[in-house]
Design an enzyme around this catalytic site. Structure first.
Site, PDB file in Angstrom:
ATOM      1  N   THR A 117      37.546 110.175  16.424  1.00 22.50           N
ATOM      2  CA  THR A 117      38.385 109.285  15.683  1.00 22.50           C
ATOM      3  C   THR A 117      38.566 107.882  16.168  1.00 22.50           C
ATOM      4  O   THR A 117      38.036 107.695  17.541  1.00 22.50           O
ATOM      5  CB  THR A 117      39.974 109.994  15.966  1.00 22.50           C
ATOM      6  OG1 THR A 117      40.806 108.903  15.587  1.00 22.50           O
ATOM      7  CG2 THR A 117      40.145 110.575  17.277  1.00 22.50           C
ATOM      8  N   TYR A 141      46.455 112.828  21.453  1.00 22.11           N
ATOM      9  CA  TYR A 141      45.375 112.988  20.477  1.00 22.11           C
ATOM     10  C   TYR A 141      44.030 112.428  20.559  1.00 22.11           C
ATOM     11  O   TYR A 141      42.884 113.077  20.687  1.00 22.11           O
ATOM     12  CB  TYR A 141      45.875 112.491  18.850  1.00 22.11           C
ATOM     13  CG  TYR A 141      44.904 112.440  17.855  1.00 22.11           C
ATOM     14  CD1 TYR A 141      44.644 113.798  17.331  1.00 22.11           C
ATOM     15  CD2 TYR A 141      44.450 111.433  17.410  1.00 22.11           C
ATOM     16  CE1 TYR A 141      43.472 113.863  16.236  1.00 22.11           C
ATOM     17  CE2 TYR A 141      43.466 111.532  16.372  1.00 22.11           C
ATOM     18  CZ  TYR A 141      43.077 112.816  15.964  1.00 22.11           C
ATOM     19  OH  TYR A 141      42.355 112.681  14.608  1.00 22.11           O
TER      20      TYR A 141
HETATM   21  N1  LIG Z   1      42.382 112.475   8.312  1.00 23.81           N
HETATM   22  C1  LIG Z   1      42.027 111.376   9.068  1.00 23.81           C
HETATM   23  O1  LIG Z   1      42.260 110.151   8.796  1.00 23.81           O
HETATM   24  C2  LIG Z   1      41.087 111.450  10.199  1.00 23.81           C
HETATM   25  C3  LIG Z   1      40.894 110.450  11.118  1.00 23.81           C
HETATM   26  C4  LIG Z   1      40.165 110.752  12.144  1.00 23.81           C
HETATM   27  C5  LIG Z   1      39.891 112.021  12.748  1.00 23.81           C
HETATM   28  N2  LIG Z   1      40.102 112.959  12.044  1.00 23.81           N
HETATM   29  C6  LIG Z   1      39.640 114.328  12.312  1.00 23.81           C
HETATM   30  O2  LIG Z   1      39.068 114.910  11.201  1.00 23.81           O
HETATM   31  C7  LIG Z   1      39.288 116.341  11.147  1.00 23.81           C
HETATM   32  C8  LIG Z   1      39.636 116.933   9.933  1.00 23.81           C
HETATM   33  O3  LIG Z   1      41.048 116.256   9.760  1.00 23.81           O
HETATM   34  P1  LIG Z   1      41.756 116.444   8.348  1.00 23.81           P
HETATM   35  O4  LIG Z   1      42.442 115.277   7.969  1.00 23.81           O
HETATM   36  O5  LIG Z   1      40.762 116.979   7.278  1.00 23.81           O
HETATM   37  O6  LIG Z   1      42.836 117.196   8.745  1.00 23.81           O
HETATM   38  P2  LIG Z   1      43.260 118.995   8.299  1.00 23.81           P
HETATM   39  O7  LIG Z   1      44.571 119.173   9.072  1.00 23.81           O
HETATM   40  O8  LIG Z   1      43.471 118.546   6.540  1.00 23.81           O
HETATM   41  O9  LIG Z   1      41.982 119.889   8.390  1.00 23.81           O
HETATM   42  C9  LIG Z   1      41.933 120.380   9.587  1.00 23.81           C
HETATM   43  C10 LIG Z   1      41.662 122.059   9.222  1.00 23.81           C
HETATM   44  O10 LIG Z   1      41.396 122.715  10.508  1.00 23.81           O
HETATM   45  C11 LIG Z   1      41.993 123.958  10.552  1.00 23.81           C
HETATM   46  N3  LIG Z   1      42.175 124.552  11.896  1.00 23.81           N
HETATM   47  C12 LIG Z   1      43.006 123.715  12.708  1.00 23.81           C
HETATM   48  N4  LIG Z   1      42.972 124.435  13.986  1.00 23.81           N
HETATM   49  C13 LIG Z   1      42.022 125.271  13.974  1.00 23.81           C
HETATM   50  C14 LIG Z   1      41.503 126.504  14.769  1.00 23.81           C
HETATM   51  N5  LIG Z   1      41.762 126.568  16.098  1.00 23.81           N
HETATM   52  N6  LIG Z   1      40.766 127.523  14.206  1.00 23.81           N
HETATM   53  C15 LIG Z   1      40.299 127.237  13.076  1.00 23.81           C
HETATM   54  N7  LIG Z   1      40.831 126.356  11.994  1.00 23.81           N
HETATM   55  C16 LIG Z   1      41.682 125.408  12.447  1.00 23.81           C
HETATM   56  C17 LIG Z   1      43.225 123.672   9.771  1.00 23.81           C
HETATM   57  O11 LIG Z   1      43.690 124.947   9.169  1.00 23.81           O
HETATM   58  C18 LIG Z   1      42.751 122.751   8.669  1.00 23.81           C
HETATM   59  O12 LIG Z   1      42.274 123.240   7.556  1.00 23.81           O
HETATM   60  C19 LIG Z   1      40.106 116.624  12.431  1.00 23.81           C
HETATM   61  O13 LIG Z   1      39.141 116.996  13.538  1.00 23.81           O
HETATM   62  C20 LIG Z   1      40.699 115.122  12.721  1.00 23.81           C
HETATM   63  O14 LIG Z   1      41.036 114.981  14.210  1.00 23.81           O
HETATM   64  C21 LIG Z   1      40.777 112.942  10.608  1.00 23.81           C
HETATM   65  O1  LIG Z   2      54.692 105.127   5.488  1.00 29.00           O
HETATM   66  C1  LIG Z   2      53.884 104.488   5.954  1.00 29.00           C
HETATM   67  C2  LIG Z   2      52.640 105.109   6.641  1.00 29.00           C
HETATM   68  C3  LIG Z   2      51.936 104.146   7.348  1.00 29.00           C
HETATM   69  N1  LIG Z   2      52.142 102.896   7.518  1.00 29.00           N
HETATM   70  C4  LIG Z   2      51.165 101.977   8.329  1.00 29.00           C
HETATM   71  O2  LIG Z   2      49.964 101.939   7.678  1.00 29.00           O
HETATM   72  C5  LIG Z   2      48.900 102.067   8.856  1.00 29.00           C
HETATM   73  C6  LIG Z   2      47.991 103.049   8.625  1.00 29.00           C
HETATM   74  O3  LIG Z   2      48.956 104.310   9.083  1.00 29.00           O
HETATM   75  P1  LIG Z   2      48.276 105.917   8.692  1.00 29.00           P
HETATM   76  O4  LIG Z   2      49.247 106.889   9.258  1.00 29.00           O
HETATM   77  O5  LIG Z   2      47.803 105.841   7.250  1.00 29.00           O
HETATM   78  O6  LIG Z   2      46.886 105.789   9.757  1.00 29.00           O
HETATM   79  P2  LIG Z   2      46.873 105.454  11.660  1.00 29.00           P
HETATM   80  O7  LIG Z   2      45.904 104.087  11.362  1.00 29.00           O
HETATM   81  O8  LIG Z   2      48.056 105.725  12.004  1.00 29.00           O
HETATM   82  O9  LIG Z   2      45.931 106.675  11.903  1.00 29.00           O
HETATM   83  C7  LIG Z   2      44.777 107.060  11.315  1.00 29.00           C
HETATM   84  O10 LIG Z   2      43.599 106.501  12.060  1.00 29.00           O
HETATM   85  C8  LIG Z   2      43.706 106.768  13.456  1.00 29.00           C
HETATM   86  C9  LIG Z   2      42.460 105.857  13.946  1.00 29.00           C
HETATM   87  O11 LIG Z   2      42.875 104.577  13.555  1.00 29.00           O
HETATM   88  C10 LIG Z   2      43.335 108.327  13.734  1.00 29.00           C
HETATM   89  O12 LIG Z   2      42.214 108.638  13.366  1.00 29.00           O
HETATM   90  C11 LIG Z   2      44.319 108.968  12.934  1.00 29.00           C
HETATM   91  O13 LIG Z   2      43.939 110.352  12.936  1.00 29.00           O
HETATM   92  C12 LIG Z   2      44.447 108.712  11.397  1.00 29.00           C
HETATM   93  O14 LIG Z   2      45.562 109.421  10.779  1.00 29.00           O
HETATM   94  C13 LIG Z   2      49.698 101.663   9.906  1.00 29.00           C
HETATM   95  O15 LIG Z   2      49.772 100.500  10.392  1.00 29.00           O
HETATM   96  C14 LIG Z   2      51.096 102.462   9.685  1.00 29.00           C
HETATM   97  O16 LIG Z   2      52.339 101.955  10.669  1.00 29.00           O
HETATM   98  C15 LIG Z   2      53.209 102.244   6.921  1.00 29.00           C
HETATM   99  O17 LIG Z   2      53.485 100.999   7.056  1.00 29.00           O
HETATM  100  N2  LIG Z   2      53.996 103.153   6.078  1.00 29.00           N
END
Ligand SMILES: NC(=O)c1ccc[n+]([C@@H]2O[C@H](COP(=O)([O-])OP(=O)(O)OC[C@H]3O[C@@H](n4cnc5c(N)ncnc54)[C@H](O)[C@@H]3O)[C@@H](O)[C@H]2O)c1
Ligand SMILES: O=c1ccn([C@@H]2O[C@H](COP(=O)(O)OP(=O)(O)O[C@H]3O[C@H](CO)[C@H](O)[C@H](O)[C@H]3O)[C@@H](O)[C@H]2O)c(=O)[nH]1
Length: 331
Positions: A117, A141
């Site tokens: 991330t 995190y």
């Molecule tokens: N969504 C984002 O913007 C974002 C940004 C940066 C990194 N990531 C990373 O990407 C990955 C996927 O994120 P996502 O947004 O799809 O989240 P998500 O919660 O939709 O997916 C995570 C999945 O992992 C499963 N899981 C959690 N713990 C587990 C375990 N111990 N064993 C088996 N399954 C397990 C959950 O049931 C879920 O299906 C994560 O590792 C997250 O940290 C996401």
């Molecule tokens: O209702 C909302 C939700 C978000 N925001 C703003 O929108 C921006 C983006 O917020 P998000 O919650 O969508 O995403 P983040 O940037 O906080 O976090 C995301 O990016 C991070 C890395 O930058 C991590 O990877 C994290 O897992 C992922 O959710 C931030 O400035 C936040 O303050 C608002 O103003 N209102």
């Protein structure tokens, strides 16, 4: 050859599964459904409910399915929750990942791709951040993920395994064919919250802070479409399978949009002028974080959806679809 996708019932993992199944790969998904949904897993692949830390189960899956590569999405993903309950994050993101990597080494897995991330960088300036920047994560995190990055590098130095670390920026949008999308209950992500407000599922939404040192005072982020993101994993997998070296890469387009710009785009795309409240800053938010994208762009990666209105439109379409389901996750 086969790919084990952990967390394949979640948002990003389910798109990875679609990408791999579309190109005819043999795939097995392991997910404990703590935040994922079994209906998000494509029917062309095998699905097993279980924990990544379960050595016996993971060993059996690797052997039974002829797995050569693991793509590891499973984890806990909510930054503020990690501040309130850090041990949950060190258990599920760090300790469980350690156990998974150990099982992979014991079973001769050749390639391991890990979801990291942008949170590993912490507070950065307004310029795009490159992979070799100093890593000073500010949340449990981010730290839980950085420790897993380090473990992978150490393990790959000691065992015959190559790895990819992909640091995702802000992932958004949905599968263009509407086969999957962001479905998490109680979502906090900006684009998801805004399209839910446009649909009337929320009475209003807040912009968290408008006094940041950015052009319009609201935070700037690099929003990447989920299908472009999973394509980067596919390219990295091909690179590793072809004997390429381990890589750590930012996953973003290398350009930022402010919160106000995103909100205006959602209003334009949906045609709904929903209520927006400008509120106080949210704790822990960097003013701006944009990917230095030179490394990823030096691969054969050709993004298809590098256009904010397109990303928003797909997120909106998916939210409308979710709304038609009787089992729609709580808003
Ligand atoms: N969504 C984002 O913007 C974002 C940004 C940066 C990194 N990531 C990373 O990407 C990955 C996927 O994120 P996502 O947004 O799809 O989240 P998500 O919660 O939709 O997916 C995570 C999945 O992992 C499963 N899981 C959690 N713990 C587990 C375990 N111990 N064993 C088996 N399954 C397990 C959950 O049931 C879920 O299906 C994560 O590792 C997250 O940290 C996401
Ligand atoms: O209702 C909302 C939700 C978000 N925001 C703003 O929108 C921006 C983006 O917020 P998000 O919650 O969508 O995403 P983040 O940037 O906080 O976090 C995301 O990016 C991070 C890395 O930058 C991590 O990877 C994290 O897992 C992922 O959710 C931030 O400035 C936040 O303050 C608002 O103003 N209102």
């Amino acid at each position: 050859m086969g790919v084990l996708v952990t967390g394949g019932a979640g948002y990003i993992g389910s798109h990875m599964v679609l990408y791999l199944a579309d190109r005819g790969e043999k795939v097995v998904v392991l997910d404990n459904l703590v935040t994922g949904f079994d209906w998000m897993v494509d029917h062309r692949v095998d699905f097993v409910q279980g924990n990544i830390a379960d050595n016996a189960l993971v060993s059996r899956l690797i052997q039974d399915h002829g797995i050569d590569a693991v793509i590891h999405f499973a984890g806990s993903v909510v930054v503020p929750e990690s501040v309130e309950n850090p041990l949950k994050y060190y258990r599920n993101n760090t300790a469980a990942t350690r156990d998974l990597i150990e099982t992979c080494v014991q079973n001769g897995i050749k390639h391991f791709i890990f979801s990291s991330t942008a949170a590993v960088y912490g507070m950065v300036g307004l310029e795009p951040v490159a992979e070799d920047a100093v890593l000073t994560p500010v949340s449990p995190y981010g730290r839980s993920k950085l420790m897993s990055e380090w473990m992978l590098a150490d393990v790959a130095a000691a065992h015959p395994m190559t790895y990819g670390v992909l640091r995702y920026f802000n992932v958004a949008g949905a599968d263009p064919e509407m086969r999957s999308g962001q479905s998490t209950a109680g979502a906090t992500h900006l684009i998801k919250v805004a399209v839910q407000t446009a649909l009337g599922l929320r009475a209003s939404m807040s912009v968290f802070g408008d006094d940041y040192p950015t052009p319009d005072g609201t935070c700037v982020r690099d929003y990447i479409h989920v299908s472009d993101l999973v394509a980067a994993h596919g390219i990295l997998l091909d690179h590793l399978r072809a004997g390429g070296e381990s890589r750590t890469m930012n996953c973003g387009y290398g350009r930022g949009f402010s919160v106000d710009e995103v909100v205006s785009t959602v209003k334009q795309v949906t045609g709904v002028d929903f209520p927006v409240v400008h509120g106080p800053r949210r704790a822990g938010d960097p003013a701006s974080i944009v990917a230095g994208a030179d490394r990823i762009r030096s691969m054969d990666w050709e993004p298809q959806f590098d256009d904010l209105p397109t990303i928003v439109e797909m997120a909106y379409k998916w939210e409308r679809y979710l709304n038609t389901r009787n089992d729609r996750p709580a808003v």
